[in-house]
Scaffold this motif. Structure first.
Motif, mmCIF file in Angstrom:
data_model
loop_
_atom_site.group_PDB
_atom_site.id
_atom_site.type_symbol
_atom_site.label_atom_id
_atom_site.label_comp_id
_atom_site.label_asym_id
_atom_site.label_seq_id
_atom_site.Cartn_x
_atom_site.Cartn_y
_atom_site.Cartn_z
ATOM 1 N N GLN A 201 42.274 42.341 39.177
ATOM 2 C CA GLN A 201 41.183 43.293 39.194
ATOM 3 C C GLN A 201 40.829 43.653 40.629
ATOM 4 O O GLN A 201 40.725 44.816 40.991
ATOM 5 C CB GLN A 201 39.972 42.653 38.509
ATOM 6 N N ASP A 202 40.674 42.601 41.418
ATOM 7 C CA ASP A 202 40.310 42.798 42.805
ATOM 8 C C ASP A 202 41.362 43.653 43.498
ATOM 9 O O ASP A 202 41.052 44.553 44.260
ATOM 10 C CB ASP A 202 40.220 41.425 43.468
ATOM 11 N N GLU B 19 45.339 34.853 31.780
ATOM 12 C CA GLU B 19 46.014 35.544 32.874
ATOM 13 C C GLU B 19 44.973 35.795 33.951
ATOM 14 O O GLU B 19 43.810 36.046 33.652
ATOM 15 C CB GLU B 19 46.512 36.909 32.387
ATOM 16 N N ASN B 20 45.399 35.767 35.189
ATOM 17 C CA ASN B 20 44.417 35.870 36.259
ATOM 18 C C ASN B 20 44.058 37.322 36.525
ATOM 19 O O ASN B 20 44.588 37.956 37.436
ATOM 20 C CB ASN B 20 44.969 35.211 37.515
ATOM 21 N N TRP B 21 43.135 37.808 35.739
ATOM 22 C CA TRP B 21 42.682 39.182 35.962
ATOM 23 C C TRP B 21 41.679 39.243 37.089
ATOM 24 O O TRP B 21 41.360 40.321 37.568
ATOM 25 C CB TRP B 21 42.070 39.755 34.678
ATOM 26 N N LEU B 22 41.151 38.120 37.482
ATOM 27 C CA LEU B 22 40.164 38.128 38.561
ATOM 28 C C LEU B 22 40.800 38.639 39.837
ATOM 29 O O LEU B 22 40.226 39.443 40.552
ATOM 30 C CB LEU B 22 39.630 36.710 38.781
ATOM 31 N N VAL B 23 42.012 38.153 40.076
ATOM 32 C CA VAL B 23 42.689 38.593 41.290
ATOM 33 C C VAL B 23 43.295 39.972 41.079
ATOM 34 O O VAL B 23 43.219 40.831 41.943
ATOM 35 C CB VAL B 23 43.774 37.573 41.690
ATOM 36 N N GLU C 48 42.397 51.309 44.785
ATOM 37 C CA GLU C 48 41.610 52.528 44.618
ATOM 38 C C GLU C 48 40.900 52.843 45.927
ATOM 39 O O GLU C 48 40.760 53.947 46.322
ATOM 40 C CB GLU C 48 40.562 52.332 43.540
ATOM 41 N N HIS D 123 40.946 47.223 42.755
ATOM 42 C CA HIS D 123 39.859 47.805 43.524
ATOM 43 C C HIS D 123 40.339 48.226 44.897
ATOM 44 O O HIS D 123 40.041 49.300 45.366
ATOM 45 C CB HIS D 123 38.737 46.770 43.690
ATOM 46 N N LEU E 117 47.168 31.931 36.760
ATOM 47 C CA LEU E 117 46.226 31.804 35.654
ATOM 48 C C LEU E 117 44.832 31.559 36.194
ATOM 49 O O LEU E 117 44.651 31.192 37.357
ATOM 50 C CB LEU E 117 46.613 30.635 34.748
ATOM 51 N N CYS E 118 43.835 31.774 35.343
ATOM 52 C CA CYS E 118 42.494 31.362 35.703
ATOM 53 C C CYS E 118 41.888 30.686 34.487
ATOM 54 O O CYS E 118 42.405 30.785 33.385
ATOM 55 C CB CYS E 118 41.657 32.544 36.144
ATOM 56 N N TYR F 181 43.031 42.170 27.992
ATOM 57 C CA TYR F 181 42.997 40.828 28.572
ATOM 58 C C TYR F 181 43.788 39.793 27.781
ATOM 59 O O TYR F 181 43.961 38.677 28.233
ATOM 60 C CB TYR F 181 41.544 40.354 28.688
#
Lengths: 226, 594
Positions: free
Chosen positions: B587-588, B581-585, B594, B591, B568-569, B535
């Motif tokens: 990450q989604d 860094e916008n890992w929220l998006v 996958e 998902h 960014l978040c 992260y």
């Protein structure tokens, strides 16, 4: 209502399962609680605990939270969450990161889960115990602190119970509600230990579909599947 | 050569020569040659400077812009306008000049000036344009158009080499300029005729009239250097021009003034008229007359304040300067601390003499004004240094105060039109901002708030002709319309910032993300609970400001802009707001994949 929400259920159910499988990945950052629940990697990302102002990011974040709450409740066999009680639990508080979701934000997350946008995956339990109106639970729910977490929606539960009855060949037999949730026969089923109120809600769906009938007085009801 | 080509700055204003100052600007101006309108020069802005009167076309500024050196102007004439005829100012050129090395101030410069408007005769350019070869990188540089070998001295400002940026020795340039003059075939014969003679000789090889020019009217064979027929007096030029330069004439076939393209511009241009359709002629005329009286162009070659010690060294004319070494040899002998001390002593003596002579009487003060101003500025900067309280901004302001050559002031613009003032101010600002020698924007990390800019700009104006905030903002908002290389940007919060046009949000986000990604590789200063390899870490606005050289306000806005864009978040922690860094998006997204 049922027909509208069913496609979204079909869509969301797989994603719920994938979320659980993802948590199984051996990622070093994944937090695991004592009872073996593995949190998704996003759980150890500090900004996850701050509600984002950007609409797109926020939706994505809320979806992640919704997925996490559902899988957490499924793993711990929880059917309802009390906001105040759940706040200090690992679900909302990441002790390792020293980050936690604030009460206000947690309420926002749950309220979002109640909306159609959030897949109606939660419902605030109003003080009267009656069925809350689907519309503005957000505002309505501000006062209440307990909420159903529908990792299975009542419609889905209805299908699950019906399927179990079919499987065990008990069609036509009268089953008590207690029997459905507490007996050894259902111990391995997901609805084992289900809250009586929620079960009644689910069975009402079956009744509406004309698949079952509920008898008896308050507190000692029985159900018969046709 | 009465009309000269005009170099424009990035903001499409005339680029001024050293020491040149802008006096007046007026829009809605057209040009006449004699009685005729010059096509394509009918709507533009007239710039009056201390050295030139310039016309910059509105539609095709790069193509159709001309300058008239005031030193070539015999006299101006004013016509107040009548009924539909708008007011005009006529500039009469000086009669054909004498020897090119003659009285230097009047004609010396023009003889080596390479520019010609429209350059109708390309082959004539090489012998005319003087170039000097850089002794370091051997790049051929043009000798500045205002450079006069006859009057040049050690004080004459010389432009550095275009390739390597090293200033040439004066002697070198003087030699080059003189060589260029010497190489010209015959100073009296205009180059086009030269070419024409060549043309004629090739067409009639071996003929008896190889070097003569046939009159179009009476067919008398004239000498090629004549411009009119000896017999009938008909002009010999247009015929030659039609044959040689018709390619350039296509666009202006219906031009009422064909003589404009004539190679004999000195002789054939009777006068150039500036027609003022939007007013402003009176002030223009008044200032033009003042400029003609003041003759600022002479100042440049004026002898400097006499130095007490070697009385003649800088007074030398170009020829003896050539033979001498440019600086006095004695000075070079003393080195080390003694040399420095000695130089300081000399400097002080010189200053003393300069101040002493300057204040003797008013006239002397006027003539040595340039030096006195320079000295005063130097004293001011020294005083600033001593007080030790000079911030970077004030240093910047004092530095640019003298360098701010192009000041747009309200009384400089005619017709009292607000929009002209604002657009001129807008160009002025853009020029000032993009000037690499000052690097205002670069110093601020490529971006600065409009308020900061306003403050610095007004300070640079040295406390006179300050710009009101309202005008300033209007001018800044004009940048987009005028297609200038800077832009005004409004952040979500309403903060207005100034940045280069090439700096887009995408680039900013890119650089922010690249920085954040670097953090995956360097372990954080303190132990952190999360996986920094995955992260990275969050950054505050403060850190961002330090990293990119922005102000904190700008950094906050840029971060929020990146957040708005989804790159960014944020994380609201105990120690303030951090951006990740916008890992929220992301990450989604994983998902979903996958």
């Amino acid at each position: 209502m049922t027909t509208i929400s069913s496609p979204s259920i079909q869509h969301l159910t797989p994603s719920t399962t994938t979320a659980t499988t993802t948590t199984g990945d051996p990622t070093p950052s994944t937090t695991t609680t004592a009872d073996g629940f593995q949190f998704p990697p996003i759980y150890s990302f500090p900004p996850f605990f701050t509600l984002q102002p950007n609409a797109q990011t926020r939706t994505s974040q809320l979806t992640s939270w919704s997925t996490l709450i559902q899988s957490y409740c499924r793993a711990h066999h929880l059917f309802a969450l009390s906001l105040i009680d759940a706040l200090p639990t690992p679900l909302f508080t990441n002790a390792q990161l020293a980050r936690k979701l604030s009460l206000r934000d947690a309420r926002t997350v749950l309220s979002w889960m109640c909306t159609p946008e959030g897949g109606n995956r939660a419902e605030w339990i109003t003080a009267g115990g009656g069925k809350a109106a689907k519309g503005g639970q957000g505002q309505e729910g501000e006062g209440s602190a307990v909420c159903w977490i529908y990792w299975r929606r009542p419609e889905e539960w209805a299908v699950a119970v019906e399927e179990w009855v079919e499987r065990t060949g008990q069609r036509g037999t009268v089953l008590t509600l207690y029997e459905l949730t507490e007996s050894d026969a259902t111990r391995r089923e997901e609805f084992y230990g289900m809250d009586m109120e929620l079960l009644q809600k689910s069975l009402q769906v079956c009744v509406k579909r004309g698949k079952a009938q509920i008898f008896g007085a308050e507190g000692s009801e029985g159900v018969k599947f046709f | 050569m009465f009309l000269h080509q005009l170099d424009l700055t990035t903001a499409l204003r005339p680029s001024l020569l050293p020491e040149e100052t802008l006096l007046f600007v007026q829009d809605a101006v057209g040009l006449y040659e004699g009685k005729f309108k010059i096509p394509q020069y009918q709507n533009g802005q007239a710039y009056l400077t201390s050295h030139r009167a310039c016309y910059v076309d509105h539609n095709e500024p790069r193509k159709n812009s001309v300058a008239i050196f005031l030193k070539d102007v015999e006299k101006p004439e004013f016509y107040a306008g009548f009924l539909k005829s708008s007011a005009k100012i006529t500039l009469y050129p000086k009669p054909s000049k004498r020897l090119s090395r003659g009285p230097p101030a009047a004609s010396g410069n023009t003889s080596i000036t390479p520019e010609r408007r429209g350059s109708p005769a390309p082959p004539s350019a090489p012998p005319l344009s003087a170039t000097w070869v850089c002794p370091i990188c051997s790049f051929s540089n043009p000798v500045p158009s205002n450079f006069d070998p006859a009057t040049a001295n050690a004080r004459t400002p010389l432009p550095p080499c275009l390739a390597c940026g090293i200033k040439p020795p004066l002697v070198h340039v003087v030699k080059a300029a003189i060589a260029a003059i010497a190489n010209r075939p015959t100073p009296q014969v205009p180059p086009k005729d030269d070419k024409n003679g060549l043309f004629a000789s090739t067409s009639a090889v071996g003929g008896a009239f190889g070097s003569s020019l046939s009159c179009p009217r009476c067919t008398f064979q004239n000498h090629p250097s004549l411009s009119t027929c000896e017999m009938c007096g008909a002009s010999l030029v247009p015929a030659a021009d039609r044959r040689l330069g018709f390619a350039q004439d296509i666009g202006r076939a219906d031009s009422p003034g064909p003589s404009l393209n004539s190679p004999l511009q000195d002789e054939t241009i009777e006068c150039i008229k500036f027609s003022f359709r939007g007013g402003g002629e009176k002030i223009f005329y008044e200032r033009l007359r003042n400029a003609l009286v003041q003759r600022k162009w002479l100042l440049q070659s004026a002898p400097p304040i006499p130095k007490p010690r070697p009385p003649s060294s800088t007074f030398d004319d170009s020829y003896s300067t050539m033979s001498d070494t440019p600086s006095d040899p004695e000075r070079n002998k003393v080195v080390g601390i003694a040399g420095l001390e000695r130089r300081g002593l000399e400097q002080r003596k010189n200053n003393e003499a300069m101040i002493g002579s300057a204040f003797e009487d008013l006239e002397a003060l006027m003539t040595s004004a340039k030096e006195i101003i320079a000295l005063a500025e130097q004293f001011a900067s020294q005083a600033n240094l001593g007080s030790n309280g000079s911030s970077e901004a004030s240093a910047l302001a004092s530095q640019s105060a003298s360098a701010l050559g192009l000041v747009t002031t309200k009384d400089m613009l005619g017709s009292g039109s607000e929009s002209l003032y604002v657009s001129e101010l807008s160009r002025n600002l853009a020029e000032w901002l993009t000037d690499d020698t000052r690097g205002i924007l670069r110093r601020e990390g490529g971006i600065m708030t409009l308020v900061d800019l306003w403050a610095v700009f007004n300070r640079a104006r040295g406390g006179v002709e300050l710009v009101s905030p309202a005008d300033f903002e209007k001018a800044a908002r004009m940048w987009d319309k005028l297609k200038l290389p800077v832009r005004l940007r409004q952040f979500k919060s309403g903060l207005l910032v100034v940045q280069g046009r090439d700096r887009t949000d995408e680039k900013t986000i890119g650089s922010l993300l690249a920085w954040l990604r670097d953090m995956h590789n360097e372990s954080p200063a303190t132990e952190v609970a999360w996986d920094w390899r995955t992260y990275g870490r969050g950054v505050t606005a403060q850190e961002t400001a330090e990293r990119f050289g922005w102000s904190v306000g700008v950094a906050t806005e840029e971060l929020e802009m990146a957040e708005e864009a989804g790159a960014l978040c944020r994380e609201q922690g105990l120690d303030g707001l951090r951006f990740w860094e916008n890992w929220l998006v992301i990450q989604d997204h994983d998902h979903l994949v996958e």
